[in-house]
Design a protein around this motif. Sequence first.
Motif, PDB file in Angstrom:
ATOM      1  N   LEU A   2       0.841  -1.211   0.000  1.00  0.00           N
ATOM      2  CA  LEU A   2       0.000   0.000   0.000  1.00  0.00           C
ATOM      3  C   LEU A   2       0.871   1.254   0.000  1.00  0.00           C
ATOM      4  O   LEU A   2       0.515   2.277  -0.585  1.00  0.00           O
ATOM      5  CB  LEU A   2      -0.949  -0.005   1.189  1.00  0.00           C
ATOM      6  CG  LEU A   2      -2.039  -1.088   1.173  1.00  0.00           C
ATOM      7  CD1 LEU A   2      -2.989  -0.891   2.354  1.00  0.00           C
ATOM      8  CD2 LEU A   2      -2.813  -1.078  -0.138  1.00  0.00           C
ATOM      9  N   LEU A   3       2.046   1.158   0.634  1.00  0.00           N
ATOM     10  CA  LEU A   3       2.973   2.304   0.589  1.00  0.00           C
ATOM     11  C   LEU A   3       3.463   2.510  -0.842  1.00  0.00           C
ATOM     12  O   LEU A   3       3.528   3.631  -1.347  1.00  0.00           O
ATOM     13  CB  LEU A   3       4.156   2.071   1.529  1.00  0.00           C
ATOM     14  CG  LEU A   3       3.882   2.232   3.019  1.00  0.00           C
ATOM     15  CD1 LEU A   3       5.093   1.778   3.830  1.00  0.00           C
ATOM     16  CD2 LEU A   3       3.541   3.687   3.361  1.00  0.00           C
ATOM     17  N   GLU A   4       3.770   1.409  -1.512  1.00  0.00           N
ATOM     18  CA  GLU A   4       4.207   1.485  -2.925  1.00  0.00           C
ATOM     19  C   GLU A   4       3.086   2.085  -3.790  1.00  0.00           C
ATOM     20  O   GLU A   4       3.344   2.853  -4.705  1.00  0.00           O
ATOM     21  CB  GLU A   4       4.511   0.068  -3.467  1.00  0.00           C
ATOM     22  CG  GLU A   4       5.586  -0.715  -2.722  1.00  0.00           C
ATOM     23  CD  GLU A   4       6.975  -0.141  -2.941  1.00  0.00           C
ATOM     24  OE1 GLU A   4       7.789  -0.187  -2.009  1.00  0.00           O
ATOM     25  OE2 GLU A   4       7.215   0.406  -4.039  1.00  0.00           O
ATOM     26  N   ALA A   5       1.855   1.702  -3.465  1.00  0.00           N
ATOM     27  CA  ALA A   5       0.719   2.104  -4.324  1.00  0.00           C
ATOM     28  C   ALA A   5       0.176   3.482  -3.977  1.00  0.00           C
ATOM     29  O   ALA A   5      -0.660   4.033  -4.707  1.00  0.00           O
ATOM     30  CB  ALA A   5      -0.400   1.075  -4.185  1.00  0.00           C
ATOM     31  N   TYR A   6       0.656   4.075  -2.865  1.00  0.00           N
ATOM     32  CA  TYR A   6       0.058   5.346  -2.397  1.00  0.00           C
ATOM     33  C   TYR A   6       0.030   6.409  -3.492  1.00  0.00           C
ATOM     34  O   TYR A   6      -1.024   6.986  -3.782  1.00  0.00           O
ATOM     35  CB  TYR A   6       0.801   5.886  -1.167  1.00  0.00           C
ATOM     36  CG  TYR A   6       0.421   7.323  -0.869  1.00  0.00           C
ATOM     37  CD1 TYR A   6       1.318   8.370  -1.082  1.00  0.00           C
ATOM     38  CD2 TYR A   6      -0.857   7.638  -0.409  1.00  0.00           C
ATOM     39  CE1 TYR A   6       0.957   9.692  -0.837  1.00  0.00           C
ATOM     40  CE2 TYR A   6      -1.226   8.948  -0.170  1.00  0.00           C
ATOM     41  CZ  TYR A   6      -0.313   9.977  -0.379  1.00  0.00           C
ATOM     42  OH  TYR A   6      -0.683  11.287  -0.143  1.00  0.00           O
ATOM     43  N   GLY A   7       1.171   6.682  -4.098  1.00  0.00           N
ATOM     44  CA  GLY A   7       1.245   7.758  -5.101  1.00  0.00           C
ATOM     45  C   GLY A   7       0.248   7.562  -6.232  1.00  0.00           C
ATOM     46  O   GLY A   7      -0.628   8.417  -6.456  1.00  0.00           O
ATOM     47  N   PRO A   8       0.326   6.421  -6.943  1.00  0.00           N
ATOM     48  CA  PRO A   8      -0.624   6.200  -8.049  1.00  0.00           C
ATOM     49  C   PRO A   8      -2.082   6.207  -7.608  1.00  0.00           C
ATOM     50  O   PRO A   8      -2.946   6.764  -8.288  1.00  0.00           O
ATOM     51  CB  PRO A   8      -0.214   4.833  -8.587  1.00  0.00           C
ATOM     52  CG  PRO A   8       1.225   4.685  -8.207  1.00  0.00           C
ATOM     53  CD  PRO A   8       1.385   5.401  -6.898  1.00  0.00           C
ATOM     54  N   THR A   9      -2.366   5.630  -6.414  1.00  0.00           N
ATOM     55  CA  THR A   9      -3.762   5.614  -5.938  1.00  0.00           C
ATOM     56  C   THR A   9      -4.267   7.030  -5.680  1.00  0.00           C
ATOM     57  O   THR A   9      -5.348   7.413  -6.117  1.00  0.00           O
ATOM     58  CB  THR A   9      -3.856   4.784  -4.638  1.00  0.00           C
ATOM     59  OG1 THR A   9      -3.323   3.484  -4.874  1.00  0.00           O
ATOM     60  CG2 THR A   9      -5.292   4.683  -4.147  1.00  0.00           C
ATOM     61  N   ALA A  10      -3.470   7.809  -4.947  1.00  0.00           N
ATOM     62  CA  ALA A  10      -3.887   9.191  -4.623  1.00  0.00           C
ATOM     63  C   ALA A  10      -3.983  10.037  -5.895  1.00  0.00           C
ATOM     64  O   ALA A  10      -4.955  10.771  -6.103  1.00  0.00           O
ATOM     65  CB  ALA A  10      -2.904   9.814  -3.638  1.00  0.00           C
ATOM     66  N   LEU A  11      -2.995   9.873  -6.783  1.00  0.00           N
ATOM     67  CA  LEU A  11      -2.970  10.716  -7.993  1.00  0.00           C
ATOM     68  C   LEU A  11      -4.137  10.409  -8.916  1.00  0.00           C
ATOM     69  O   LEU A  11      -4.628  11.294  -9.621  1.00  0.00           O
ATOM     70  CB  LEU A  11      -1.644  10.524  -8.739  1.00  0.00           C
ATOM     71  CG  LEU A  11      -0.464  11.303  -8.161  1.00  0.00           C
ATOM     72  CD1 LEU A  11       0.844  10.821  -8.771  1.00  0.00           C
ATOM     73  CD2 LEU A  11      -0.646  12.806  -8.363  1.00  0.00           C
ATOM     74  N   ASP A  12      -4.635   9.172  -8.913  1.00  0.00           N
ATOM     75  CA  ASP A  12      -5.803   8.847  -9.756  1.00  0.00           C
ATOM     76  C   ASP A  12      -6.986   9.715  -9.354  1.00  0.00           C
ATOM     77  O   ASP A  12      -7.628  10.364 -10.189  1.00  0.00           O
ATOM     78  CB  ASP A  12      -6.146   7.364  -9.600  1.00  0.00           C
ATOM     79  CG  ASP A  12      -7.382   6.982 -10.409  1.00  0.00           C
ATOM     80  OD1 ASP A  12      -8.442   6.741  -9.797  1.00  0.00           O
ATOM     81  OD2 ASP A  12      -7.301   7.006 -11.657  1.00  0.00           O
ATOM     82  N   ARG A  13      -7.232   9.795  -8.018  1.00  0.00           N
ATOM     83  CA  ARG A  13      -8.369  10.620  -7.563  1.00  0.00           C
ATOM     84  C   ARG A  13      -8.048  12.096  -7.713  1.00  0.00           C
ATOM     85  O   ARG A  13      -8.905  12.906  -8.063  1.00  0.00           O
ATOM     86  CB  ARG A  13      -8.703  10.285  -6.098  1.00  0.00           C
ATOM     87  CG  ARG A  13     -10.008  10.893  -5.605  1.00  0.00           C
ATOM     88  CD  ARG A  13     -10.373  10.413  -4.211  1.00  0.00           C
ATOM     89  NE  ARG A  13     -11.752  10.718  -3.889  1.00  0.00           N
ATOM     90  CZ  ARG A  13     -12.169  11.863  -3.349  1.00  0.00           C
ATOM     91  NH1 ARG A  13     -11.279  12.818  -3.069  1.00  0.00           N
ATOM     92  NH2 ARG A  13     -13.452  12.069  -3.087  1.00  0.00           N
ATOM     93  N   VAL A  14      -6.770  12.468  -7.491  1.00  0.00           N
ATOM     94  CA  VAL A  14      -6.370  13.878  -7.617  1.00  0.00           C
ATOM     95  C   VAL A  14      -6.620  14.373  -9.034  1.00  0.00           C
ATOM     96  O   VAL A  14      -7.251  15.416  -9.244  1.00  0.00           O
ATOM     97  CB  VAL A  14      -4.886  14.054  -7.235  1.00  0.00           C
ATOM     98  CG1 VAL A  14      -4.347  15.408  -7.724  1.00  0.00           C
ATOM     99  CG2 VAL A  14      -4.704  13.932  -5.723  1.00  0.00           C
ATOM    100  N   TRP A  15      -6.164  13.625 -10.035  1.00  0.00           N
ATOM    101  CA  TRP A  15      -6.293  14.096 -11.415  1.00  0.00           C
ATOM    102  C   TRP A  15      -7.757  14.167 -11.857  1.00  0.00           C
ATOM    103  O   TRP A  15      -8.182  15.124 -12.519  1.00  0.00           O
ATOM    104  CB  TRP A  15      -5.491  13.220 -12.378  1.00  0.00           C
ATOM    105  CG  TRP A  15      -4.063  13.664 -12.492  1.00  0.00           C
ATOM    106  CD1 TRP A  15      -2.938  12.999 -12.067  1.00  0.00           C
ATOM    107  CD2 TRP A  15      -3.596  14.896 -13.056  1.00  0.00           C
ATOM    108  NE1 TRP A  15      -1.811  13.743 -12.331  1.00  0.00           N
ATOM    109  CE2 TRP A  15      -2.185  14.913 -12.942  1.00  0.00           C
ATOM    110  CE3 TRP A  15      -4.224  15.988 -13.641  1.00  0.00           C
ATOM    111  CZ2 TRP A  15      -1.408  15.978 -13.404  1.00  0.00           C
ATOM    112  CZ3 TRP A  15      -3.455  17.049 -14.107  1.00  0.00           C
ATOM    113  CH2 TRP A  15      -2.052  17.032 -13.986  1.00  0.00           C
ATOM    114  N   LYS A  16      -8.574  13.198 -11.440  1.00  0.00           N
ATOM    115  CA  LYS A  16     -10.009  13.266 -11.807  1.00  0.00           C
ATOM    116  C   LYS A  16     -10.658  14.485 -11.155  1.00  0.00           C
ATOM    117  O   LYS A  16     -11.505  15.159 -11.737  1.00  0.00           O
ATOM    118  CB  LYS A  16     -10.720  11.980 -11.362  1.00  0.00           C
ATOM    119  CG  LYS A  16     -10.321  10.749 -12.168  1.00  0.00           C
ATOM    120  CD  LYS A  16     -10.849   9.476 -11.511  1.00  0.00           C
ATOM    121  CE  LYS A  16     -10.408   8.218 -12.264  1.00  0.00           C
ATOM    122  NZ  LYS A  16     -10.764   6.972 -11.503  1.00  0.00           N
ATOM    123  N   THR A  17     -10.217  14.801  -9.941  1.00  0.00           N
ATOM    124  CA  THR A  17     -10.780  15.955  -9.233  1.00  0.00           C
ATOM    125  C   THR A  17     -10.227  17.263  -9.799  1.00  0.00           C
ATOM    126  O   THR A  17     -10.924  18.274  -9.864  1.00  0.00           O
ATOM    127  CB  THR A  17     -10.481  15.818  -7.729  1.00  0.00           C
ATOM    128  OG1 THR A  17     -10.959  14.543  -7.273  1.00  0.00           O
ATOM    129  CG2 THR A  17     -11.141  16.915  -6.916  1.00  0.00           C
TER     130      THR A  17
END
Length: 392
Positions: A326-341
Amino acid sequence: MTEHTQVGIVGAGPAGLLLSQVLHLQGVDSIVVERRSPEHVLSRVRAGALEPGMVRFLREAGVGDRLDREGHPHTGFEISFDGTRFRVDLEELTGGEYITIYGQTNITEDLMAARAALGGQLVYEVENTRIEDLDTERPAIRYRKDGSEHEIRCDFVAGCDGFHGVSRPTLPGDVLKSHDRKYPYHWIALLCESRPVDKELVYVHHPKGFVLCSMRSPTLSRYGIQCETGDSEDDWPEDRIWQTISDRLPPDLAETLDTGPCLDRNIVPMRSFVAEPMRFERLYLAGDSAHIVPPTGAKGLNLAGSDVYYLSRAFVEYYKGGRSDLLEAYGPTALDRVWKTEWFSGWMTQILHTDPTHGPFDRQAQIAELRLLSQSRARQTALAQSYVGLPY
Ligand code: FAS
Ligand code: PHB
């Protein structure tokens, strides 16, 4: 003097306080360092519209009681343009979701109180914060306080220090990628001692400029007035503020406009910004340190919330479950919602503001898009889904 903890957090705004609180409840230790005094942090007015996901997360963090007592549920809002007005029924269009009006200042107060009640370690009024040794197993946050040097050794550093903090610039130039869009207009954001123009939020498109009509209580109104990029607070005395709002409101709302003293006024630049990656070695960025949205869609604070949701779960799974995925995936996971927003906030900003660089064709096309939105359930549904916030 050296202190040791599991997660060192830079910044005691909503992101840093919420992260520290959620980690504490899950048995993960943290220390928060903050440049300003608690009073200064609380003096910032800022956001006020909470997504239901943020409300649920704040309840989970143990700071939902006052929010549930004093927050104002809003099941819809209105958009006014070209002599007409229509309501976007959030609750109906999203199958039951709606926003809650509750000021960021209150959230910060509630989080500060919760941290104090649990004996959270927060150090205010630090100077010269540095984040170092990220390539080691025990990175350091170093800072000065009352004339002496201090050091926090931790497993991870969370950069929650906002757009002007030191975390994002800690990323090396060949690693950090910035994506930036500046708009040819700003807001003057106001908190006024006056009755709000309506019981729900009204977004006003007007040829002379946009106005957001929001509120904090039946006697406290919150406005965002489109102004020129060169304007300062001094260019907006109260008589100009109220005349501008009155000129741009639909006639029926202008007639009943209640004026009063402005308790807070801030020029807010309109900007869309994303920094990638949100993780570098043992440093994780969350909130405004990693991204900025124009306030039109009320997403800045809510995005800080979803970042903290993802990051706190990643830290807890690391300590409790020995998992690093989950630490590895944090950036891509957060950025997916960030970019859509980011897309949504940019779209809502551009459809509602009057762009001084636009010609007659663009202005007509903008009115046509607003008219299409007013007539299309499908388009209003898409708007409502983004407005209440994408699922975490
Ligand atoms: P914050 O900026 O809130 O907090 C970062 C903290 O880090 C600050 O307390 C700062 O003092 C501290 N810090 C900085 N550098 C440091 C250092 N070197 N060492 C230690 N500490 C350091 N959003 C909306 O949704 N709606 C709105 O209407 C709205 N209006 C806004 C108006 C203004 C003027 C601004 C600036 C923002 C507005 N926002 C709005 C966005 C805002 O609410 C942010 O999204 C929200 O504060 C993000 O929270 P944090 O990420 O915690 O960052
Ligand atoms: C606010 O009340 O601060 C607010 C509400 C809705 C927005 C932006 C800000 O879109």
